[in-house]
Design a protein around this motif. Structure first.
Motif, mmCIF file in Angstrom:
data_model
loop_
_atom_site.group_PDB
_atom_site.id
_atom_site.type_symbol
_atom_site.label_atom_id
_atom_site.label_comp_id
_atom_site.label_asym_id
_atom_site.label_seq_id
_atom_site.Cartn_x
_atom_site.Cartn_y
_atom_site.Cartn_z
ATOM 1 N N ILE A 111 0.834 -1.203 0.000
ATOM 2 C CA ILE A 111 0.000 0.000 0.000
ATOM 3 C C ILE A 111 0.869 1.254 0.000
ATOM 4 C CG2 ILE A 111 -1.610 1.357 1.399
ATOM 5 C CD1 ILE A 111 -2.809 -1.336 2.329
ATOM 6 N N ALA A 112 1.903 1.282 0.837
ATOM 7 C CA ALA A 112 2.773 2.459 0.918
ATOM 8 C C ALA A 112 3.461 2.729 -0.411
ATOM 9 C CB ALA A 112 3.807 2.270 2.024
ATOM 10 N N ALA A 113 3.861 1.658 -1.103
ATOM 11 C CA ALA A 113 4.498 1.832 -2.410
ATOM 12 C C ALA A 113 3.515 2.369 -3.433
ATOM 13 C CB ALA A 113 5.087 0.501 -2.880
ATOM 14 N N ARG A 114 2.302 1.856 -3.412
ATOM 15 C CA ARG A 114 1.292 2.275 -4.382
ATOM 16 C C ARG A 114 0.809 3.699 -4.106
ATOM 17 N NH1 ARG A 114 -2.326 -1.436 -7.809
ATOM 18 N NH2 ARG A 114 -3.875 0.002 -8.656
ATOM 19 N N CYS A 115 0.899 4.123 -2.832
ATOM 20 C CA CYS A 115 0.422 5.457 -2.444
ATOM 21 C C CYS A 115 1.590 6.409 -2.182
ATOM 22 C CB CYS A 115 -0.457 5.351 -1.199
ATOM 23 S SG CYS A 115 -1.939 4.352 -1.408
ATOM 24 N N ARG A 116 2.691 6.217 -2.880
ATOM 25 C CA ARG A 116 3.899 6.997 -2.570
ATOM 26 C C ARG A 116 3.718 8.494 -2.831
ATOM 27 N NH1 ARG A 116 4.921 3.618 -6.784
ATOM 28 N NH2 ARG A 116 5.218 4.539 -8.851
ATOM 29 N N ASP A 117 2.701 8.891 -3.618
ATOM 30 C CA ASP A 117 2.465 10.311 -3.860
ATOM 31 C C ASP A 117 1.547 10.949 -2.818
ATOM 32 O OD1 ASP A 117 4.056 10.221 -6.139
ATOM 33 O OD2 ASP A 117 2.357 9.662 -7.428
ATOM 34 N N VAL A 118 1.054 10.124 -1.880
ATOM 35 C CA VAL A 118 0.175 10.630 -0.817
ATOM 36 C C VAL A 118 0.976 10.697 0.479
ATOM 37 C CG1 VAL A 118 -1.962 10.246 0.478
ATOM 38 C CG2 VAL A 118 -1.805 9.518 -1.912
ATOM 39 N N PRO A 119 1.006 11.837 1.175
ATOM 40 C CA PRO A 119 1.697 11.881 2.472
ATOM 41 C C PRO A 119 1.148 10.789 3.389
ATOM 42 C CG PRO A 119 1.076 14.088 1.781
ATOM 43 C CD PRO A 119 0.405 13.142 0.825
ATOM 44 N N THR A 120 2.043 9.956 3.925
ATOM 45 C CA THR A 120 1.621 8.796 4.702
ATOM 46 C C THR A 120 2.178 8.870 6.115
ATOM 47 O OG1 THR A 120 1.503 7.388 2.731
ATOM 48 C CG2 THR A 120 1.689 6.282 4.857
ATOM 49 N N VAL A 121 1.275 8.831 7.090
ATOM 50 C CA VAL A 121 1.653 8.748 8.495
ATOM 51 C C VAL A 121 1.318 7.333 8.959
ATOM 52 C CG1 VAL A 121 1.219 9.585 10.832
ATOM 53 C CG2 VAL A 121 1.248 11.197 8.906
ATOM 54 N N SER A 122 2.341 6.584 9.348
ATOM 55 C CA SER A 122 2.129 5.208 9.804
ATOM 56 C C SER A 122 2.108 5.170 11.326
ATOM 57 C CB SER A 122 3.237 4.290 9.284
ATOM 58 O OG SER A 122 3.110 4.093 7.895
ATOM 59 N N THR A 123 1.028 4.638 11.882
ATOM 60 C CA THR A 123 0.942 4.425 13.322
ATOM 61 C C THR A 123 1.371 2.991 13.600
ATOM 62 O OG1 THR A 123 -0.881 6.004 13.536
ATOM 63 C CG2 THR A 123 -0.562 4.445 15.336
ATOM 64 N N TYR A 124 2.528 2.850 14.247
ATOM 65 C CA TYR A 124 3.070 1.508 14.508
ATOM 66 C C TYR A 124 2.703 1.121 15.939
ATOM 67 C CZ TYR A 124 6.070 -2.533 14.415
ATOM 68 O OH TYR A 124 6.536 -3.832 14.442
ATOM 69 N N HIS A 125 1.739 0.200 16.063
ATOM 70 C CA HIS A 125 1.167 -0.122 17.371
ATOM 71 C C HIS A 125 2.035 -1.081 18.173
ATOM 72 C CE1 HIS A 125 -2.911 1.693 16.848
ATOM 73 N NE2 HIS A 125 -2.592 1.569 15.567
ATOM 74 N N ILE A 126 2.561 -2.117 17.527
ATOM 75 C CA ILE A 126 3.252 -3.165 18.269
ATOM 76 C C ILE A 126 3.976 -4.086 17.298
ATOM 77 C CG2 ILE A 126 1.287 -4.762 18.229
ATOM 78 C CD1 ILE A 126 2.010 -5.582 21.109
ATOM 79 N N ASP A 127 5.082 -4.678 17.748
ATOM 80 C CA ASP A 127 5.685 -5.756 16.976
ATOM 81 C C ASP A 127 4.712 -6.926 16.961
ATOM 82 O OD1 ASP A 127 7.988 -4.290 16.611
ATOM 83 O OD2 ASP A 127 9.085 -5.244 18.250
ATOM 84 N N VAL A 128 4.514 -7.511 15.790
ATOM 85 C CA VAL A 128 3.508 -8.564 15.670
ATOM 86 C C VAL A 128 3.848 -9.731 16.599
ATOM 87 C CG1 VAL A 128 4.701 -9.658 13.699
ATOM 88 C CG2 VAL A 128 2.245 -10.009 14.035
#
Length: 386
Positions: A111-128
């Motif tokens: 998703i991040a690669a496909r949306c590279r033109d959209v500013p992306t803020v990733s919320t990283y909740h926890i290591d799986v």
């Protein structure tokens, strides 16, 4: 009751995650409170998720939030197989000022690669974390690889605490991006009645999904070894609609025939306020934890917490001093911590409760996210020092 969808607008923010309300977990609650809170502030908000329950509509509007759900073909452990999900995220994200990814998520890197033109803020909740089977090492490796790629492409990264970030497997990637610690939004469950009290003894409570990573059998063993006849243990949380595998069988085996312990099931709304009003000490004996919204909400209600000494999960107790830490998987240490908190004076509880409300309340979280989304959309972020 839900609102009817409107014509397709442009969105201020698109949140993407595998599960969303009405499914209940810490991650889904963070996303729901964030989405509905921003919508209440006048922001246009979309959520893209999976249609994990076929009874749910493909699209609806709830509390001012436009929800898009991708059909699910199958379930794999705690994850879902929804082939149309990444494309749906990309379609909605391209019509949004900011994309907010909630990780871990298997599809995040794509998703991040496909949306590279959209500013992306990733919320990283926890290591799986998933219960170990023959195939889980491959699943975990795939999710971690995807998260690493998504984080590396992110305009900014949000974590629950500095403690969580620096002990994460993803820290080498997180530290290369603009990152910010924003505590999960926690609700003040006020006005509750002690409806679940059943005696004059000590009442200890747990609340959360009934799954293996919550470590509930260790709390049950602690209680059964040391509690007095009038003491009670209240265990609230969903064990029916749990993605992956419910641990309710193991919990019931640990409880045995002890009538002092009650499984309350899923609690919602006013029941949650009544639950916190019914207990003297809250216990979160997790073997994997990122933050623990339930413990922060207990503190906000004036209840001290015993929690496992784990990166991220220990943060609410460390930040407020309103509780004790215990080593994971140690029933005797859990009960020693409970005993230290049982007679905490009311005045001290009130002081700590106010501090918890100031630190973990919804408004502080919404303010921080809103500012970060605006800065990301404007390209105004700087990379901070470690």
């Amino acid at each position: 009751m839900t609102d009817q969808p409107t014509a397709e607008p442009a969105y201020d923010v698109c949140l993407a995650l595998n599960y969303y309300a009405p499914y209940v977990s810490g991650l889904t609650e963070v996303a729901r409170v964030l989405a509905e809170g921003l919508a209440a502030r006048g922001r246009s908000v979309a959520v893209v998720t999976s249609r994990h329950d076929r009874a749910l509509p493909r699209r609806e509007r709830v509390a001012g939030v436009e929800i898009f759900r991708a059909p699910v073909r199958a379930q794999l452990g705690r994850g879902v197989v929804a082939p149309g999900f990444p494309k749906l995220v990309a379609r909605v994200a391209r019509r949004s000022r900011v994309l907010n990814l909630h990780l871990p998520m298997l599809e995040a890197g794509w998703i991040a690669a496909r949306c590279r033109d959209v500013p992306t803020v990733s919320t990283y909740h926890i290591d799986v974390w998933v219960p170990r089977t023959l195939t889980t090492p491959l699943q975990v490796a795939a999710v971690n690889r995807s998260a690493r790629h998504a984080l590396a492409r992110s305009t900014a990264v949000v974590v629950n605490s500095d403690d969580q970030a620096r002990h994460s497997l993803q820290w080498p990637t997180i530290r290369t991006r603009p990152w910010q610690a924003i505590s999960a939004p926690c609700l003040h469950r006020e006005g509750g009645r002690p409806a679940y009290r059943a005696s004059g003894g000590l009442h200890v409570g747990f609340l959360g999904r009934i799954v293996e990573d919550k470590g509930i059998p260790y709390l049950v063993r602690a209680f059964r070894r040391h509690a007095a006849p009038e003491d009670r243990l209240l265990i609230g949380g969903d064990h029916a609609d749990v993605r992956g595998r419910s641990a309710v069988a193991e919990v019931r085996e640990a409880i045995g025939d002890d009538t002092r312990i009650t499984l309350l099931g899923l609690l919602r709304g006013r029941q949650l306020a009544d639950f916190y009003a019914s207990i003297d000490v809250f216990a979160l004996p997790s073997v994997a934890e990122s933050f623990g919204i339930v413990q922060a909400e207990a503190m906000m209600a004036g209840v001290p917490c015993v929690t496992s000494d784990l990166p991220g999960g220990r943060y609410p107790v460390v930040a407020t001093g309103f509780g004790r830490l215990a080593p994971p998987r140690d029933p005797d240490a859990i009960w020693r911590a409970v005993e230290e908190l049982r007679d905490l004076p009311a005045a001290q509880r009130a002081v700590h409760a106010k501090e918890a409300r100031d630190r973990f309340g919804v408004d502080a979280c919404l303010d921080a996210y809103q500012e970060l989304f605006d800065r990301a959309a404007a390209g105004a972020l700087l990379r901070p020092a470690d």
